[in-house]
Design an enzyme around this catalytic site. Structure first.
Site, short mmCIF file in Angstrom:
data_model
loop_
_atom_site.label_atom_id
_atom_site.label_comp_id
_atom_site.label_asym_id
_atom_site.label_seq_id
_atom_site.Cartn_x
_atom_site.Cartn_y
_atom_site.Cartn_z
N CYS A 113 0.85 -1.19 0.00
CA CYS A 113 0.00 0.00 0.00
C CYS A 113 0.88 1.25 0.00
O CYS A 113 1.92 1.27 0.67
CB CYS A 113 -0.90 -0.02 1.24
SG CYS A 113 -2.04 1.36 1.35
N GLU A 156 -8.91 -0.87 -2.30
CA GLU A 156 -9.26 0.55 -2.24
C GLU A 156 -10.61 0.77 -1.55
O GLU A 156 -10.78 1.74 -0.80
CB GLU A 156 -9.25 1.17 -3.64
CG GLU A 156 -7.91 1.10 -4.35
CD GLU A 156 -6.72 1.66 -3.57
OE1 GLU A 156 -6.91 2.55 -2.71
OE2 GLU A 156 -5.60 1.19 -3.81
#
Length: 179
Positions: A113, A156
């Site tokens: 991430c 997401e």
């Protein structure tokens, strides 16, 4: 701690906004919404491994994320003879998304991430999904996704609910990032 990308800040995991649920996008025609999309795309594509980004990662608590179109074409991540990536700067916008269906078949894969740099781990996720959302023009859409595309959408989507991949990951590894 924040990393600067052409004056666009990608927040790290210590930022409180990354742990909060986001608010719906209300006006798709506003300059604020289109400016947010531009800032998010700039931040995502300024990272060599950026394939998705959610609004909270740049400090905006709105229910919107982007996914790089390149996730559909893995060959774009390879390099050409000059050592340059074949990546494009095309992306999909998912505003006010809702995942409507999940496949029963799940797969494990390594995730990272932009807000949790240098950390990777295995995350078990449904292999296929169906997502309902609004695009950047406010048009309601419904589409299926599988494999990496489905994984990035789910990753997401988690950001919009205050969830980081490290909350779900197993076998977490820290890898030192070269400057």
């Amino acid at each position: 701690m924040k990393s600067t990308i052409n004056k666009i800040m990608i927040l790290d995991k210590s930022s409180k906004i990354l742990r909060q649920k986001t608010e719906d996008v209300k006006n798709f025609n506003s300059s604020d919404f289109h400016s947010l999309i531009k800032k998010m795309s700039d931040a995502m594509f300024n990272e060599p491994d950026g394939i998705g980004i959610a609004a909270p990662q740049i400090g905006i608590s709105k229910k919107v994320f982007l996914v790089a179109e390149d996730v559909l074409f893995l060959e774009r991540f390879s390099e050409n003879k000059e050592g340059k990536s074949k990546r494009t700067k095309n992306y999909f916008v998912f505003a006010n998304p809702s995942i409507k269906k999940f496949s029963s078949k799940k797969t494990k894969d390594i995730e990272g991430c932009l807000s949790v740099r240098g950390v990777y781990g295995e995350v078990l996720r449904p292999e296929k999904i169906t997502v309902e959302y609004f695009d950047e023009s406010g048009n309601k859409k419904n589409r299926g996704a599988s494999n990496l595309f489905a994984r990035v959408i789910q990753h997401e989507f988690d950001h919009l609910n205050g969830i980081l991949f490290i909350d779900k990951a197993k076998n977490i590894q820290r890898i030192k990032h070269e400057p």
